[in-house]
Scaffold this motif. Structure first.
Motif, PDB file in Angstrom:
ATOM      1  N   UNK A  42       0.777  -1.228   0.000  1.00  0.00           N
ATOM      2  CA  UNK A  42       0.000   0.000   0.000  1.00  0.00           C
ATOM      3  C   UNK A  42       0.809   1.277   0.000  1.00  0.00           C
ATOM      4  N   UNK A  43       2.120   1.178   0.197  1.00  0.00           N
ATOM      5  CA  UNK A  43       2.926   2.397   0.230  1.00  0.00           C
ATOM      6  C   UNK A  43       3.411   2.722  -1.178  1.00  0.00           C
ATOM      7  N   UNK A  44       3.014   3.890  -1.709  1.00  0.00           N
ATOM      8  CA  UNK A  44       3.343   4.191  -3.098  1.00  0.00           C
ATOM      9  C   UNK A  44       4.832   4.386  -3.317  1.00  0.00           C
ATOM     10  N   UNK A  45       5.474   5.122  -2.444  1.00  0.00           N
ATOM     11  CA  UNK A  45       6.817   5.597  -2.753  1.00  0.00           C
ATOM     12  C   UNK A  45       7.904   4.569  -2.452  1.00  0.00           C
ATOM     13  N   UNK A  46       7.519   3.307  -2.333  1.00  0.00           N
ATOM     14  CA  UNK A  46       8.515   2.286  -2.062  1.00  0.00           C
ATOM     15  C   UNK A  46       8.800   2.206  -0.579  1.00  0.00           C
ATOM     16  N   UNK A  47       9.751   1.347  -0.217  1.00  0.00           N
ATOM     17  CA  UNK A  47      10.059   1.210   1.205  1.00  0.00           C
ATOM     18  C   UNK A  47       8.828   0.757   1.962  1.00  0.00           C
ATOM     19  N   UNK A  48       8.537   1.424   3.072  1.00  0.00           N
ATOM     20  CA  UNK A  48       7.377   1.041   3.851  1.00  0.00           C
ATOM     21  C   UNK A  48       7.544  -0.335   4.470  1.00  0.00           C
ATOM     22  N   UNK A  49       8.767  -0.841   4.440  1.00  0.00           N
ATOM     23  CA  UNK A  49       9.018  -2.133   5.059  1.00  0.00           C
ATOM     24  C   UNK A  49       8.489  -3.304   4.271  1.00  0.00           C
ATOM     25  N   UNK A  50       8.071  -3.081   3.011  1.00  0.00           N
ATOM     26  CA  UNK A  50       7.552  -4.190   2.210  1.00  0.00           C
ATOM     27  C   UNK A  50       8.718  -5.070   1.765  1.00  0.00           C
ATOM     28  N   UNK A  51       8.588  -6.365   2.047  1.00  0.00           N
ATOM     29  CA  UNK A  51       9.683  -7.271   1.727  1.00  0.00           C
ATOM     30  C   UNK A  51       9.174  -8.638   1.317  1.00  0.00           C
ATOM     31  N   UNK A  52      10.068  -9.614   1.390  1.00  0.00           N
ATOM     32  CA  UNK A  52       9.763 -10.965   0.926  1.00  0.00           C
ATOM     33  C   UNK A  52       8.557 -11.538   1.670  1.00  0.00           C
ATOM     34  N   UNK A  53       8.442 -11.232   2.971  1.00  0.00           N
ATOM     35  CA  UNK A  53       7.341 -11.786   3.760  1.00  0.00           C
ATOM     36  C   UNK A  53       5.983 -11.347   3.213  1.00  0.00           C
ATOM     37  N   UNK A  54       5.924 -10.120   2.690  1.00  0.00           N
ATOM     38  CA  UNK A  54       4.656  -9.649   2.128  1.00  0.00           C
ATOM     39  C   UNK A  54       4.294 -10.411   0.862  1.00  0.00           C
ATOM     40  N   UNK A  55       5.298 -10.699   0.040  1.00  0.00           N
ATOM     41  CA  UNK A  55       5.046 -11.489  -1.172  1.00  0.00           C
ATOM     42  C   UNK A  55       4.528 -12.875  -0.781  1.00  0.00           C
ATOM     43  N   UNK A  56       5.166 -13.468   0.214  1.00  0.00           N
ATOM     44  CA  UNK A  56       4.735 -14.784   0.685  1.00  0.00           C
ATOM     45  C   UNK A  56       3.293 -14.710   1.190  1.00  0.00           C
ATOM     46  N   UNK A  57       2.958 -13.638   1.893  1.00  0.00           N
ATOM     47  CA  UNK A  57       1.594 -13.501   2.433  1.00  0.00           C
ATOM     48  C   UNK A  57       0.561 -13.468   1.301  1.00  0.00           C
ATOM     49  N   UNK A  58       0.852 -12.730   0.226  1.00  0.00           N
ATOM     50  CA  UNK A  58      -0.081 -12.683  -0.903  1.00  0.00           C
ATOM     51  C   UNK A  58      -0.184 -14.044  -1.590  1.00  0.00           C
ATOM     52  N   UNK A  59       0.948 -14.718  -1.752  1.00  0.00           N
ATOM     53  CA  UNK A  59       0.922 -16.055  -2.364  1.00  0.00           C
ATOM     54  C   UNK A  59       0.087 -17.011  -1.509  1.00  0.00           C
TER      55      UNK A  59
END
Ligand code: ZN
Length: 354
Positions: free
Chosen positions: A269-286
């Motif tokens: 949800x963070x547009x400008x990148x960062x925001x702590x989005x990482x591999x764990x978030x990808x795993x959560x969506x999968x």
């Protein structure tokens, strides 16, 4: 290393823009500015993927316009992109397709025209397989669809009727968080004919960027499995670009596929990148997609060279990191293999030879 097929990249646009700016970059030799290139593909087990031909409003310009933030600062939206004149889109779409054919002549990729081409690449025989994909059908004449047949003869095997803008075929979703994909009308008459012609030719109709009414129109019309090549789960991150659970369920029922995108804005949800989005978030969506409709309906749709990837998954050389994270989350070898390439092979076989 598990070979991976990927649902979306924009390296052709990067190569085209760099060449036109007089600073050509080499797919074969690799380039720090590219997220998909031959050396990184070898390093990461990138066996192939969808190579998009996308015409931006202006070559070399990334801007979506002025961002508008919600009062609390967490939400954002961009102005809905204006339609692109087909006379402007057509030469760019064809230039990118020509660039892919040039990569093929140089031996840097194998354009995937048959399942045998894909299977060879997955088996490690030869260069990565490139699925010729058109993102936004502005280059196709809405009356005759003639360019569709010509591009198909050149190797086109996948098309998204729209990018995030309206055209003669359908309406794309805006870039907005939070936001609903239920904006705007469904397919036009030309859009309905486009789906029928794609079914007849065995071209995948990509649902990514399509608004919700268009999605349901394709679902009602098409004879092929439903596929959204690069998207994520609206239940976890409500951007207008992401799929609602009802859409995910329909994809599962059609024996189709969700390609999970590696774009921080759609994952966290963070547009400008960062925001702590990482591999764990990808795993959560999968996992969300897998728990809803089964692991056989989830794959990767990175959007490398066209998005803002999460920390740790910056380019296709990082694929083993993603597969390792899925294993750490409890997925077995068969699950990871299905995600990596098995699901794409099944769905493309059903789509290309209807
Ligand atoms: Zn896209």
């Amino acid at each position: 290393m598990e070979p991976v097929l990927d649902g979306h990249n924009d390296v052709l646009l990067r190569l085209e823009e760099a060449a036109r700016a007089g600073r050509p970059r080499s797919f074969a030799d690799g380039d720090d500015a590219l997220e998909v290139d031959a050396p990184k593909a070898r390093a990461g087990g990138f066996a192939g993927g969808f190579f998009a031909c996308y015409a931006p409003a202006e070559l070399g310009v990334r801007s979506l316009g002025e961002i508008e933030r919600t009062d609390d600062g967490t939400g954002w939206s961009f102005p809905y992109s204006a339609p692109l004149d087909p006379a402007q889109a057509r030469p760019v779409t064809f230039a990118l397709a020509a660039r892919l054919l040039e990569l093929e002549r140089a031996g840097s990729v194998r354009v995937a025209r048959t399942m045998a081409d894909l299977e060879a690449a997955v088996a490690g025989d030869g260069p990565p397989a490139a699925i010729l994909h058109v993102e936004g059908a502005e280059a196709i004449d809405a009356d005759t669809l003639a360019e569709l047949d010509v591009l198909h003869a050149a190797g086109l095997r996948s098309i998204g009727p729209v990018w995030s803008r309206p055209n003669a075929f359908a309406h794309g979703v805006p870039f907005r968080f939070p936001g609903s994909p239920d904006v705007g009308p469904g397919l036009t008459e030309a859009g309905r004919r486009l789906v029928g012609r794609c079914n007849a030719l065995g071209i995948l109709v990509d649902l990514a960027h399509l608004n919700e009414r268009g999605f349901w129109d394709v679902a009602a019309l098409t004879s092929a499995p439903l596929v959204a090549t690069h998207t994520a789960a609206h239940a976890l991150c409500p951007t207008a670009r992401n799929l609602t659970d009802a859409q995910i369920d329909a994809i599962g029922e059609s024996d189709g596929l969700v390609g999970v995108v590696l774009n921080t804005a759609d994952l966290g949800g963070e547009w400008s990148g960062g925001g702590g989005v990482g591999v764990a978030d990808v795993v959560a969506h999968c996992r969300h997609v897998a728990e809803r409709i089964g692991i056989e309906h989830v794959a990767l749709g990175s959007d490398w060279d066209g998005a803002r990837p999460p920390v740790g998954l910056e380019h296709c050389g990082t694929l083993p990191v993603l597969l390792g994270a899925l294993r750490d989350a409890g997925w077995g070898d068969d699950d990871v293999r299905a995600f990596a390439h098995g699901n794409w092979l099944r769905v493309l076989a059903a789509t290309w030879a209807p």
